[in-house]
Design an enzyme around this catalytic site. Sequence first.
Site, PDB file in Angstrom:
ATOM      1  CE  LYS A   9      -3.582   2.212   2.813  1.00 56.12           C
ATOM      2  NZ  LYS A   9      -4.382   2.043   4.040  1.00 56.12           N
ATOM      3  CB  SER A  25      -0.055   1.362 -17.139  1.00 54.47           C
ATOM      4  OG  SER A  25       0.509   2.465 -17.820  1.00 54.47           O
ATOM      5  CB  THR A  57      -4.303   0.128 -14.026  1.00 58.43           C
ATOM      6  OG1 THR A  57      -3.604   0.233 -15.266  1.00 58.43           O
ATOM      7  CG2 THR A  57      -3.585   0.890 -12.932  1.00 58.43           C
ATOM      8  CE1 TYR A  58       1.028  -1.959 -17.943  1.00 61.72           C
ATOM      9  CE2 TYR A  58      -1.329  -2.203 -18.310  1.00 61.72           C
ATOM     10  CZ  TYR A  58      -0.075  -1.816 -18.754  1.00 61.72           C
ATOM     11  OH  TYR A  58       0.059  -1.257 -19.998  1.00 61.72           O
ATOM     12  N   GLY A  73      -3.770   6.513 -19.994  1.00 65.08           N
ATOM     13  CA  GLY A  73      -4.909   6.003 -20.744  1.00 65.08           C
ATOM     14  C   GLY A  73      -6.231   6.477 -20.176  1.00 65.08           C
ATOM     15  CB  ALA A  74      -9.540   4.797 -20.001  1.00 65.85           C
ATOM     16  CB  ALA A  75      -6.668   5.616 -15.337  1.00 64.43           C
TER      17      ALA A  75
END
Length: 115
Positions: A9, A25, A57-58, A73-75
């Site tokens: 975390k 990502s 995501t990664y 990206g979309a995030a």
Amino acid sequence: MMIEVLKSKLHCVKVTEANLHYMGSITIDEELMEAANLVAGEKVQVVNNNNGERIETYVIRGERGSGCICLNGAAARKFQVDDEVIIMSYALMDFEEARTFKPSLVFPRNNRLTT
């Protein structure tokens, strides 16, 4: 029995960049990755404390010492620069192992490790 438990975390880091035109990502400063026991390509959950959004995501390795937290990206539509986020990864483990497992919890200040 196998259960999924918190492994790593990064608590309350700030988004430094949101790059819509990059394949999805999250790019994370390599120092923060190491401190939280995260590896490139690992699946993470990212929670936005500012608006309640959650994504999976990664991880992509970012420049060491940069403090980089970049949603790609979309995030990038759900996270903005300066949003406060929590980044978590989980691991599958045997129930008995999980009882004594200690996750890597990191509380950076201004996206930097404190000593």
